[in-house]
Write a protein that holds these residues in place. Structure first.
Motif, short mmCIF file in Angstrom:
data_model
loop_
_atom_site.label_atom_id
_atom_site.label_comp_id
_atom_site.label_asym_id
_atom_site.label_seq_id
_atom_site.Cartn_x
_atom_site.Cartn_y
_atom_site.Cartn_z
N CYS A 169 78.29 -1.34 -24.47
CA CYS A 169 78.53 -0.81 -23.13
C CYS A 169 78.27 -1.88 -22.07
O CYS A 169 79.00 -1.99 -21.08
N THR A 170 77.23 -2.69 -22.28
CA THR A 170 76.94 -3.78 -21.36
C THR A 170 78.11 -4.76 -21.30
O THR A 170 78.50 -5.21 -20.22
N ALA A 171 78.67 -5.08 -22.46
CA ALA A 171 79.80 -6.01 -22.51
C ALA A 171 81.01 -5.45 -21.76
O ALA A 171 81.70 -6.17 -21.03
N VAL A 172 81.27 -4.15 -21.94
CA VAL A 172 82.40 -3.52 -21.27
C VAL A 172 82.21 -3.54 -19.75
O VAL A 172 83.13 -3.87 -18.99
N LEU A 173 81.02 -3.17 -19.31
CA LEU A 173 80.74 -3.18 -17.87
C LEU A 173 80.86 -4.59 -17.29
O LEU A 173 81.41 -4.78 -16.20
N LEU A 174 80.33 -5.57 -18.02
CA LEU A 174 80.38 -6.94 -17.54
C LEU A 174 81.81 -7.45 -17.46
O LEU A 174 82.20 -8.09 -16.48
N LYS A 175 82.62 -7.15 -18.48
CA LYS A 175 84.02 -7.57 -18.46
C LYS A 175 84.77 -6.90 -17.31
O LYS A 175 85.61 -7.52 -16.66
N ASP A 176 84.46 -5.63 -17.06
CA ASP A 176 85.09 -4.91 -15.96
C ASP A 176 84.75 -5.58 -14.62
O ASP A 176 85.62 -5.76 -13.76
N ALA A 177 83.48 -5.94 -14.45
CA ALA A 177 83.08 -6.61 -13.21
C ALA A 177 83.76 -7.98 -13.07
O ALA A 177 84.24 -8.34 -11.99
N LEU A 178 83.81 -8.73 -14.16
CA LEU A 178 84.42 -10.06 -14.13
C LEU A 178 85.93 -9.99 -13.92
O LEU A 178 86.55 -11.00 -13.55
N GLY A 179 86.51 -8.82 -14.16
CA GLY A 179 87.94 -8.65 -13.91
C GLY A 179 88.29 -8.78 -12.44
O GLY A 179 89.47 -8.93 -12.10
N ARG A 180 87.29 -8.73 -11.57
CA ARG A 180 87.52 -8.90 -10.12
C ARG A 180 87.51 -10.36 -9.69
O ARG A 180 87.68 -10.66 -8.51
N LEU A 181 87.29 -11.29 -10.61
CA LEU A 181 87.22 -12.71 -10.26
C LEU A 181 88.46 -13.22 -9.51
O LEU A 181 88.32 -14.06 -8.60
N PRO A 182 89.68 -12.77 -9.85
CA PRO A 182 90.84 -13.23 -9.07
C PRO A 182 90.74 -12.92 -7.58
O PRO A 182 91.38 -13.58 -6.76
N GLU A 183 89.93 -11.92 -7.22
CA GLU A 183 89.74 -11.56 -5.82
C GLU A 183 88.66 -12.40 -5.15
O GLU A 183 88.40 -12.27 -3.96
N GLY A 184 87.99 -13.26 -5.94
CA GLY A 184 86.91 -14.09 -5.42
C GLY A 184 85.58 -13.72 -6.05
O GLY A 184 85.39 -12.58 -6.50
N VAL A 185 84.66 -14.69 -6.08
CA VAL A 185 83.35 -14.45 -6.68
C VAL A 185 82.61 -13.33 -5.96
O VAL A 185 81.91 -12.53 -6.58
N GLY A 186 82.77 -13.26 -4.65
CA GLY A 186 82.10 -12.22 -3.88
C GLY A 186 82.49 -10.83 -4.32
O GLY A 186 81.66 -9.90 -4.29
N ALA A 187 83.74 -10.65 -4.77
CA ALA A 187 84.19 -9.34 -5.21
C ALA A 187 83.43 -8.87 -6.44
O ALA A 187 83.20 -7.66 -6.61
N VAL A 188 83.04 -9.80 -7.29
CA VAL A 188 82.28 -9.44 -8.49
C VAL A 188 80.93 -8.84 -8.12
O VAL A 188 80.48 -7.86 -8.71
N PHE A 189 80.29 -9.43 -7.11
CA PHE A 189 78.94 -9.00 -6.72
C PHE A 189 78.94 -7.73 -5.89
O PHE A 189 77.88 -7.20 -5.57
N THR A 190 80.12 -7.24 -5.52
CA THR A 190 80.18 -5.98 -4.76
C THR A 190 80.57 -4.80 -5.64
O THR A 190 80.69 -3.68 -5.14
N THR A 191 80.74 -5.05 -6.93
CA THR A 191 81.11 -3.96 -7.84
C THR A 191 79.87 -3.29 -8.44
O THR A 191 78.88 -3.97 -8.74
N TRP A 192 79.93 -2.00 -8.62
CA TRP A 192 78.81 -1.28 -9.24
C TRP A 192 78.68 -1.63 -10.72
O TRP A 192 77.59 -1.56 -11.28
N GLN A 193 79.81 -2.06 -11.32
CA GLN A 193 79.78 -2.36 -12.75
C GLN A 193 78.81 -3.51 -13.07
O GLN A 193 78.15 -3.49 -14.13
N LEU A 194 78.73 -4.50 -12.21
CA LEU A 194 77.84 -5.64 -12.46
C LEU A 194 76.39 -5.18 -12.53
O LEU A 194 75.64 -5.57 -13.45
N TYR A 195 75.99 -4.34 -11.59
CA TYR A 195 74.59 -3.90 -11.54
C TYR A 195 74.31 -2.86 -12.62
O TYR A 195 73.19 -2.79 -13.15
N ALA A 196 75.33 -2.08 -12.98
CA ALA A 196 75.17 -1.15 -14.10
C ALA A 196 75.01 -1.94 -15.40
O ALA A 196 74.21 -1.57 -16.27
N ALA A 197 75.76 -3.05 -15.53
CA ALA A 197 75.63 -3.90 -16.72
C ALA A 197 74.23 -4.48 -16.82
O ALA A 197 73.65 -4.54 -17.92
#
Length: 283
Positions: A169-197
């Motif tokens: 589950c951690t891997a899935v959440l992390l991959k979901d958060a990293l899927g926002r990388l095309p929008e910029g690094v900042g987008a990754v840190f604004t997703t709930w998935q990163l903190y849930a991971a």
């Protein structure tokens, strides 16, 4: 990019293996496992540091490849566990262990080559997380409740399975958060998935300590290794819509999985895991 993700996943598996050996060794002869007692154990602290390294490498692997590739490759952790343990305790693998090494390696390589996971979307719709999260959380809760009444080895196996669900589950959440990388690094840190991971990863790490304390690596490692890998393949297909080549290849893929599972179980029974250098104790 897939080759890069495989290399990163192999390095992450090596770091995880080193952490398992170090922490199991530190926990084995401890009368208590309080936080202060653990912090006084250099071996446990080095193991925790290796888990951090492994997590960073795994994140990079997930950012560059499909979940259904990265997590099965992470199952090589058990191979590395035997190698690291053998070197640490100056013990050579016997013939059965060598055969199990080959079986697991061939099974994993065969499955990845035949299934050839590919494609998929970068992120998971929020609605899909609702049922997936509840289902996974319920499964972990049931396994923990069941483990309370079990003796040492079965308890370690059940807790290893629960830990595997948490890590998958951690891997899935992390991959979901990293899927926002095309929008910029900042987008990754604004997703709930990163903190849930981070939260699920921390909870899984703590549960891992309980599983390691409950019994030997021979009991917990197969459930932990295979559970994480196989569940991640399923979640990759269901949540990220990754593609697996099936049809006529299915019987061969089942055979490859059988080799992988058989090799993993046999490796976990190896004397390299079951005994120390004098053959008198557990890792």
């Amino acid at each position: 990019m897939t080759a890069l993700s495989v290399c990163l996943a192999l390095l992450a598996a090596l770091a995880n293996a080193a952490a398992s050996v170090l922490q199991r060794r530190a926990l084995a002869d401890m009368p208590t496992t309080t936080a202060m007692a653990l912090l006084r154990r250099p071996g446990w602290m080095w193991g925790a540091a290796m888990l951090v390294v492994s997590g960073a490498l795994q994140a990079l692997a997930l950012a560059t490849g499909p979940l259904a590739v990265v997590q099965p490759v992470m199952s090589t952790e058990l191979l590395f566990t035997l190698l690291v343990g053998g070197i640490a305790f100056r013990r050579r693998p016997d013939r059965r262990t060598q055969v199990a090494f080959v079986a697991m390696a061939v099974g994993l390589g065969g499955f990845l080559a035949l299934a050839a996971p590919s494609g998929g979307r970068d992120t998971v719709p929020a609605a899909h997380w609702a049922w997936a999260g509840l289902s996974l959380a319920a499964a972990v809760a049931v396994l923990i409740a069941v483990s309370i009444r079990l003796p040492s080895s079965p308890r370690a196996a059940v807790l290893g399975t629960a830990t595997a669900i948490g890590f998958a589950c951690t891997a899935v959440l992390l991959k979901d958060a990293l899927g926002r990388l095309p929008e910029g690094v900042g987008a990754v840190f604004t997703t709930w998935q990163l903190y849930a991971a981070m939260a699920v990863g921390l909870g899984s790490f703590l549960l891992l300590q309980v599983a390691l304390r409950a019994g030997s690596l021979a009991a917990s490692q197969p459930a932990l290794t295979l559970g994480d890998a196989l569940l991640s393949v399923v979640l990759g297909v269901v949540l990220f819509q990754e593609n697996l080549n099936l049809e006529w290849r299915t019987p061969l893929e089942v055979l490859a999985l059988g080799l992988l599972i058989g090799g993993c179980v046999e490796l976990a029974r190896s004397p390299l895991i079951g005994e120390d250098a004098e053959g008198t104790g557990k890792w």
